[in-house]
Scaffold this motif. Sequence first.
Motif, PDB file in Angstrom:
ATOM      1  N   UNK A   1      59.772  65.273  50.128  1.00  0.00           N
ATOM      2  CA  UNK A   1      60.223  65.363  48.740  1.00  0.00           C
ATOM      3  C   UNK A   1      60.995  66.664  48.510  1.00  0.00           C
ATOM      4  N   UNK A   2      61.892  66.634  47.520  1.00  0.00           N
ATOM      5  CA  UNK A   2      62.637  67.861  47.225  1.00  0.00           C
ATOM      6  C   UNK A   2      62.304  68.413  45.839  1.00  0.00           C
TER       7      UNK A   2
ATOM      8  N   UNK B   1      56.524  54.875  44.419  1.00  0.00           N
ATOM      9  CA  UNK B   1      57.989  54.855  44.318  1.00  0.00           C
ATOM     10  C   UNK B   1      58.488  56.257  43.937  1.00  0.00           C
ATOM     11  N   UNK B   2      57.710  56.919  43.081  1.00  0.00           N
ATOM     12  CA  UNK B   2      58.086  58.275  42.664  1.00  0.00           C
ATOM     13  C   UNK B   2      58.137  59.201  43.875  1.00  0.00           C
ATOM     14  N   UNK B   3      57.161  59.056  44.763  1.00  0.00           N
ATOM     15  CA  UNK B   3      57.140  59.916  45.957  1.00  0.00           C
ATOM     16  C   UNK B   3      58.172  59.447  46.985  1.00  0.00           C
ATOM     17  N   UNK B   4      58.095  58.174  47.363  1.00  0.00           N
ATOM     18  CA  UNK B   4      58.889  57.692  48.498  1.00  0.00           C
ATOM     19  C   UNK B   4      60.380  57.602  48.183  1.00  0.00           C
TER      20      UNK B   4
ATOM     21  N   UNK C   1      59.644  62.991  44.462  1.00  0.00           N
ATOM     22  CA  UNK C   1      58.874  63.934  43.651  1.00  0.00           C
ATOM     23  C   UNK C   1      57.417  63.881  44.111  1.00  0.00           C
ATOM     24  N   UNK C   2      56.839  65.029  44.482  1.00  0.00           N
ATOM     25  CA  UNK C   2      55.454  65.047  44.967  1.00  0.00           C
ATOM     26  C   UNK C   2      54.596  66.001  44.149  1.00  0.00           C
TER      27      UNK C   2
ATOM     28  N   UNK D   1      63.765  61.020  35.157  1.00  0.00           N
ATOM     29  CA  UNK D   1      64.055  61.705  36.405  1.00  0.00           C
ATOM     30  C   UNK D   1      65.487  61.343  36.773  1.00  0.00           C
ATOM     31  N   UNK D   2      66.330  62.326  36.920  1.00  0.00           N
ATOM     32  CA  UNK D   2      67.765  62.112  37.157  1.00  0.00           C
ATOM     33  C   UNK D   2      68.334  61.081  36.179  1.00  0.00           C
TER      34      UNK D   2
END
Length: 241
Positions: free
Chosen positions: A160-161, A78-81, A85-86, A66-67
């Motif tokens: 999330x974006x 951590x992925x969400x917050x 990413x959701x 991711x990025x």
Amino acid sequence: MLLSVENLEVKYGNIQALHGITFHVKEGEIVTLIGANGAGKTTTLYSIARLPPPEAPRVVGGEIRLRGDSILKTAPHVIVDQLKLALVPEGRRIFGNLTVLENLELATYARKDAEGIKLDYQKVFDLFPRLAERKKQRSESLSGGEQQMLAVGRAIMTGCNFLLLDEPSMGLAPLLKYEMFRTLKKLNQEGLTLLLVEQNANLALHLAHRGYVLDTGTIVAEGTGEQLLGNPEVKKAYLGG
Ligand code: ATP
């Protein structure tokens, strides 16, 4: 590159569900994964969102970035917050005994930007006026379509974006299906990147910038939505001839 999946191999127990798939998503895109039942679409989304066991598929090979950074060892929260990413899971996994508003509120637990939260409530209620009318209603008494809207609304409330959507049109009447797809387009135009898993290949390929076709855990075709809509094999297998 926002997301890059490289040679991803995934197992449930001894059964291999993904056989080394490679694809990517750029910032601002709508990318769709299409394929028949059991092709591995949900498995792909669950692998990226790093869902915890028992549902989590086991990554046995390959890489997910991711990025630019590997997320194979990153915790789901951590992925969400932090990585924004959701996942919007299939089957509207909302909290049925909570109201619409409580479900939305819960999604904001890690956020500190009061102003952003306020704007996102506004966004959700603008996109889904039905939810605005039903704020105090217990979610289990919503219609299937309304529950699906709530599932998307909840993902928006996380701030999330980048949303991974698992069959957001599942079980919706045709008119609501179109409405859901229009909403997804709007979200994308407002800056959200979408990775969309769909059985309705026709609608998904019309909406998406690009798509990938999954067949029993392998990517068998890729291209722009337009290219895939015109691909004779895709037409025959997934678009009803
Ligand atoms: P559908 O459109 O039917 O949801 P899909 O493309 O999303 O299909 P997956 O749900 O990812 O497909 O399933 C891919 C393969 O992995 C299938 O063969 C499925 O039976 C298997 N599988 C999925 N979940 C599990 C699980 N929890 N345990 C064992 N096998 C699983």
